[in-house]
Design a protein around this motif. Structure first.
Motif, PDB file in Angstrom:
ATOM      1  N   LEU A 169     -12.290  61.296 102.230  1.00 37.27           N
ATOM      2  CA  LEU A 169     -11.165  60.666 101.411  1.00 37.27           C
ATOM      3  C   LEU A 169     -10.107  61.698 101.429  1.00 37.27           C
ATOM      4  O   LEU A 169      -8.919  61.422 101.108  1.00 37.27           O
ATOM      5  CB  LEU A 169     -11.582  60.820  99.864  1.00 37.27           C
ATOM      6  CG  LEU A 169     -12.760  59.688  99.450  1.00 37.27           C
ATOM      7  CD1 LEU A 169     -13.156  59.503  98.386  1.00 37.27           C
ATOM      8  CD2 LEU A 169     -11.715  58.154  99.769  1.00 37.27           C
ATOM      9  N   CYS A 170     -10.418  63.031 101.698  1.00 38.74           N
ATOM     10  CA  CYS A 170      -9.304  64.216 101.229  1.00 38.74           C
ATOM     11  C   CYS A 170      -8.959  64.900 102.606  1.00 38.74           C
ATOM     12  O   CYS A 170      -9.727  65.297 103.435  1.00 38.74           O
ATOM     13  CB  CYS A 170      -9.798  65.139 100.325  1.00 38.74           C
ATOM     14  SG  CYS A 170     -10.386  64.561  98.656  1.00 38.74           S
ATOM     15  N   SER A 171      -7.748  65.588 102.740  1.00 40.37           N
ATOM     16  CA  SER A 171      -7.088  66.466 103.517  1.00 40.37           C
ATOM     17  C   SER A 171      -7.427  67.695 103.207  1.00 40.37           C
ATOM     18  O   SER A 171      -7.076  68.434 104.286  1.00 40.37           O
ATOM     19  CB  SER A 171      -5.613  65.872 103.718  1.00 40.37           C
ATOM     20  OG  SER A 171      -4.930  65.889 102.963  1.00 40.37           O
TER      21      SER A 171
ATOM     22  N   THR B 224      -5.719  55.656  99.069  1.00 37.11           N
ATOM     23  CA  THR B 224      -5.153  56.931  99.483  1.00 37.11           C
ATOM     24  C   THR B 224      -3.956  56.147 100.759  1.00 37.11           C
ATOM     25  O   THR B 224      -3.051  57.022 100.858  1.00 37.11           O
ATOM     26  CB  THR B 224      -6.152  57.775 100.160  1.00 37.11           C
ATOM     27  OG1 THR B 224      -6.718  57.095 101.301  1.00 37.11           O
ATOM     28  CG2 THR B 224      -6.988  58.359  99.220  1.00 37.11           C
ATOM     29  N   ARG B 225      -4.424  55.397 101.391  1.00 34.62           N
ATOM     30  CA  ARG B 225      -3.619  54.743 102.382  1.00 34.62           C
ATOM     31  C   ARG B 225      -2.147  54.164 101.597  1.00 34.62           C
ATOM     32  O   ARG B 225      -1.155  54.047 102.296  1.00 34.62           O
ATOM     33  CB  ARG B 225      -4.430  53.688 103.054  1.00 34.62           C
ATOM     34  CG  ARG B 225      -5.200  53.956 104.165  1.00 34.62           C
ATOM     35  CD  ARG B 225      -5.612  53.214 105.153  1.00 34.62           C
ATOM     36  NE  ARG B 225      -6.448  52.026 104.370  1.00 34.62           N
ATOM     37  CZ  ARG B 225      -7.646  51.798 104.513  1.00 34.62           C
ATOM     38  NH1 ARG B 225      -8.297  52.854 104.683  1.00 34.62           N
ATOM     39  NH2 ARG B 225      -8.149  50.929 103.828  1.00 34.62           N
ATOM     40  N   GLN B 226      -2.296  53.752 100.509  1.00 28.07           N
ATOM     41  CA  GLN B 226      -1.267  53.235  99.594  1.00 28.07           C
ATOM     42  C   GLN B 226      -0.419  54.300  99.074  1.00 28.07           C
ATOM     43  O   GLN B 226       0.507  53.820  98.583  1.00 28.07           O
ATOM     44  CB  GLN B 226      -1.723  52.204  98.665  1.00 28.07           C
ATOM     45  CG  GLN B 226      -2.435  51.097  99.245  1.00 28.07           C
ATOM     46  CD  GLN B 226      -3.184  50.152  97.996  1.00 28.07           C
ATOM     47  OE1 GLN B 226      -2.985  50.402  96.898  1.00 28.07           O
ATOM     48  NE2 GLN B 226      -3.864  48.918  98.304  1.00 28.07           N
ATOM     49  N   GLY B 227      -0.777  55.521  99.053  1.00 26.45           N
ATOM     50  CA  GLY B 227      -0.076  56.518  98.758  1.00 26.45           C
ATOM     51  C   GLY B 227      -0.177  56.980  97.235  1.00 26.45           C
ATOM     52  O   GLY B 227       0.548  57.960  96.711  1.00 26.45           O
TER      53      GLY B 227
ATOM     54  N   LYS C 175     -12.520  51.163  98.738  1.00 25.65           N
ATOM     55  CA  LYS C 175     -11.429  50.892  97.641  1.00 25.65           C
ATOM     56  C   LYS C 175     -10.657  52.523  97.717  1.00 25.65           C
ATOM     57  O   LYS C 175      -9.422  52.288  97.600  1.00 25.65           O
ATOM     58  CB  LYS C 175     -11.980  50.671  96.322  1.00 25.65           C
ATOM     59  CG  LYS C 175     -10.847  50.253  95.233  1.00 25.65           C
ATOM     60  CD  LYS C 175     -10.036  49.073  96.009  1.00 25.65           C
ATOM     61  CE  LYS C 175      -8.808  48.738  94.910  1.00 25.65           C
ATOM     62  NZ  LYS C 175      -8.052  47.493  95.472  1.00 25.65           N
ATOM     63  N   LEU C 176     -11.448  53.321  97.394  1.00 23.24           N
ATOM     64  CA  LEU C 176     -10.463  54.765  97.372  1.00 23.24           C
ATOM     65  C   LEU C 176      -9.585  55.081  98.446  1.00 23.24           C
ATOM     66  O   LEU C 176      -8.660  55.490  98.487  1.00 23.24           O
ATOM     67  CB  LEU C 176     -11.512  55.887  96.978  1.00 23.24           C
ATOM     68  CG  LEU C 176     -12.258  55.943  95.472  1.00 23.24           C
ATOM     69  CD1 LEU C 176     -13.255  56.914  95.432  1.00 23.24           C
ATOM     70  CD2 LEU C 176     -11.210  55.841  94.482  1.00 23.24           C
TER      71      LEU C 176
END
Length: 253
Positions: free
Chosen positions: A223-225, A204-207, A199-200
């Motif tokens: 999850l993180c860049s 993230t894909r949803q912005g 879900k997380l």
């Protein structure tokens, strides 16, 4: 012209932490009783401060997912509480843009005497949702939590896992711009943790802008860049997540 505008918009910060210092009182007595006895005898109770954060600055852009990494006691959770507004800085400033939801203390707004249903509306209101918004999301919230008919039971009768699942489900179904996550995914069984992680990733894909505190390096790398390493209450590193993880692994405690 359009590309320039899009780039400018994408670069807008959702979180600004500007030269933030946070100090906490550290008393030199070992108990309230000692402090009281000292006060009655007219003795001064010496107190000093320790810095949980020391001149910390960073920005998180709109739609960016950033991990805050560090050893225990480094100031990671204090940073998230500053951004959420739970704590205020002694020096410096913190700005956020949009609706912010914090998975910092999951279920902090839940009342044990109320039913799960009533707590969904209470907690959603605390997170900024209207009653109409909550009603529209209610079935989705309950389905994600997997607690079924227990939704109408008082939450004081819930297991810790049921409580956590419902609280997490409410928080992630808020229409939000910024999500703050602090180690909550370490709770619950493996299938639900995977569901939460999925879900997380979807958010993230949803912005959705995300600031994550976790000791799980695999989770933050997925999850993180970008990673911000806080060491001894200061920013030690701010850059690509893989490099941030390596900094943590090679920094002595």
């Amino acid at each position: 012209m359009s590309n320039t505008l899009e780039q400018t918009t994408a670069a807008r910060p959702s979180i600004i932490v500007d030269h933030v210092t946070k100090k906490f009182l550290k008393r030199n007595t070992h108990s309230f009783k000692e402090a009281f006895v000292g006060w009655t005898k007219g003795k001064k109770v010496r107190a000093d401060y320790f810095r949980a954060l020391d001149d910390v600055s960073f920005q998180v852009g709109e739609g960016e997912s950033v991990a805050v990494l560090g050893f225990n006691g480094s100031g990671k959770s204090t940073t998230l509480k500053m951004v959420s507004g739970v704590l205020e800085p002694d020096e410096g400033r913190v700005f956020t843009r949009g609706r912010v939801a914090g998975l910092i203390e999951v279920g902090a707004g839940f009342h044990p005497e109320l039913s799960g249903r009533e707590n969904v509306f209470l907690n959603a209101a605390i997170l900024g949702m209207s009653k109409k918004e909550t009603e529209a999301r209610f079935d989705e919230i309950v389905a994600f939590s997997e607690i079924g008919d227990f939704i109408d039971q008082e939450v004081k009768h819930y297991s810790s896992g049921m409580f956590m699942r419902l609280a997490f489900s409410v928080a992630i179904h808020v229409d939000l711009d910024v999500l703050l996550v602090d180690e909550v995914l370490s709770v619950g069984d493996a299938p639900f943790r995977k569901k939460c992680n999925d879900k997380l990733e979807e958010l993230t894909r949803q912005g959705v802008t995300m600031l994550v505190v976790s000791h799980n390096m695999q989770t933050v790398q997925r999850l993180c860049s970008r990673g911000i390493v806080i060491h001894e209450h200061k920013v030690l590193f701010d850059g690509p997540i893989d490099e941030a993880v390596e900094v943590i692994r090679t920094t002595p405690h």
